[in-house]
Design an enzyme around this catalytic site. Sequence first.
Site, PDB file in Angstrom:
ATOM      1  N   ASP A 184       0.817  -1.223   0.000  1.00  0.00           N
ATOM      2  CA  ASP A 184       0.000   0.000   0.000  1.00  0.00           C
ATOM      3  C   ASP A 184       0.847   1.266   0.000  1.00  0.00           C
ATOM      4  O   ASP A 184       0.403   2.324   0.453  1.00  0.00           O
ATOM      5  CB  ASP A 184      -0.957   0.026   1.210  1.00  0.00           C
ATOM      6  CG  ASP A 184      -1.758  -1.256   1.344  1.00  0.00           C
ATOM      7  OD1 ASP A 184      -2.400  -1.637   0.348  1.00  0.00           O
ATOM      8  OD2 ASP A 184      -1.723  -1.883   2.415  1.00  0.00           O
ATOM      9  N   HIS A 211      -4.280  -2.267  -6.462  1.00  0.00           N
ATOM     10  CA  HIS A 211      -3.427  -1.163  -6.911  1.00  0.00           C
ATOM     11  C   HIS A 211      -4.346  -0.047  -7.390  1.00  0.00           C
ATOM     12  O   HIS A 211      -5.195  -0.269  -8.244  1.00  0.00           O
ATOM     13  CB  HIS A 211      -2.514  -1.608  -8.053  1.00  0.00           C
ATOM     14  CG  HIS A 211      -1.760  -2.858  -7.761  1.00  0.00           C
ATOM     15  ND1 HIS A 211      -0.600  -2.885  -7.038  1.00  0.00           N
ATOM     16  CD2 HIS A 211      -2.027  -4.150  -8.074  1.00  0.00           C
ATOM     17  CE1 HIS A 211      -0.163  -4.126  -6.929  1.00  0.00           C
ATOM     18  NE2 HIS A 211      -1.020  -4.910  -7.544  1.00  0.00           N
ATOM     19  N   VAL A 271      -9.273  -2.904  -2.212  1.00  0.00           N
ATOM     20  CA  VAL A 271     -10.197  -3.959  -2.624  1.00  0.00           C
ATOM     21  C   VAL A 271     -11.092  -4.393  -1.471  1.00  0.00           C
ATOM     22  O   VAL A 271     -12.307  -4.478  -1.593  1.00  0.00           O
ATOM     23  CB  VAL A 271      -9.422  -5.176  -3.175  1.00  0.00           C
ATOM     24  CG1 VAL A 271     -10.383  -6.306  -3.516  1.00  0.00           C
ATOM     25  CG2 VAL A 271      -8.629  -4.772  -4.414  1.00  0.00           C
TER      26      VAL A 271
END
EC number: 6.3.4.4
Length: 425
Positions: free
Chosen positions: A13, A41, A298
């Site tokens: 991250d 991403h 996500v």
Amino acid sequence: MAGYVVVGTQWGDEGKGKIIDVLSEKADYVVRFQGGNNAGHTVVVNGEKFILQLLPSGVLQAGTCVIGPGVVVDPKVFLDEIDRIEKRGAKTDHVIISDRAHVIMPYHIEMDKIRESVEDRIKIGTTKKGIGPCYADKIARDGIRMSDLLDLKQFEEKLRANLKEKNEIFTKIYGLEPLDFDKIFEEYKGYIEKIKHRIVDTIPIVNKALDENKLVLFEGAQAMMLDINYGTYPYVTSSSPTLGGVTTGAGVSPRKINKGIGVMKAYTTRVGEGPFVTEIKGEFGDKIKGIGGEYGAVTGRPRRCGWLDLVVGRYATEINGLTDIVITKIDVLSGLGKLKICTAYEIDGKVYDYVPADTKSLDKAIPIYEELDGWDEDITQIKKYEDLPVNCRKYLERVQEILACPISVVSVGPDRSQNIHIREI
């Protein structure tokens, strides 16, 4: 030849997707070399956000995008992602998949869920997407590869043998219902029809490009501290997201790598379980989380936040042989007052300037900090390094000094245009 590798230097991250997207403007090839759809991403183009999991972050550019031999591929996720970005106007005919990449099957996902739910096991914090079990089958030489999908008879034989073994485990050990062979076989036949034209031997393609002095950008998922060998084991991923992972995950010689670009957030975050020496708990940690939007791209899972850990930073710089550092999210630190960077750990009265292997030792580690003055200015629109506040520059210069590696780019916001280029990569 020009082989550039982009790796995360922390626990993921860090903003690799944005940097890869920027660098891929001039890249002829962008190559994913490990991992699967277990990490998101985020790429922001003209204010529009694209969240990618399996596709290389350079997919929005013109260069050929390669999913390499070291990646594990869930065909359903791949096709869903292709469909999603095509509906938003992106082209995907430049995306190819290595015939050596392993295929995630439904029994891998089922096994992942089981292993994470067993009470006596250490909770790793897996995404339950079958990544680890797929890599386990690869090492056990039971895996199904993309090349197997091109021969239906061979695929059928391998699937039948694997499913027989997995169903024994599901039914006799865990008391679950067996998975249905016909259902899985028919489902994957449908996937094969849609992806078979993309499955090729990527090794000669990538090596030829390097030999012709084309720019090849190698993109890692996750990050250094999640590496199976060098991360905070067992709270790690199942592959090697380091520069060294490129050689096995993409099939290229280390001699063909020219640059190692490490992406480092200006503070530190971690998702899930595992040691985190510089973690800030309570209200101040929550404040950083809120300002930085520290939630999984996500999963939406909140990230743990802490001060910049340069013990980890030095470790990542050394193991990867980094030539350039990219600092991201430094704008998040504006207005926070005094800032801290960790330069060493104290464990049982002993000072460590490196990351020990033992996870329990890290759980006991006390961070040794340097304190620096912060800044209050909004820096998100700044384009030149010299226009940054003095204390911001001092912060960056101290980081560079400790890492003994030049900072080449500083990101001051999520958009691809919000970068300060200090020196050319």
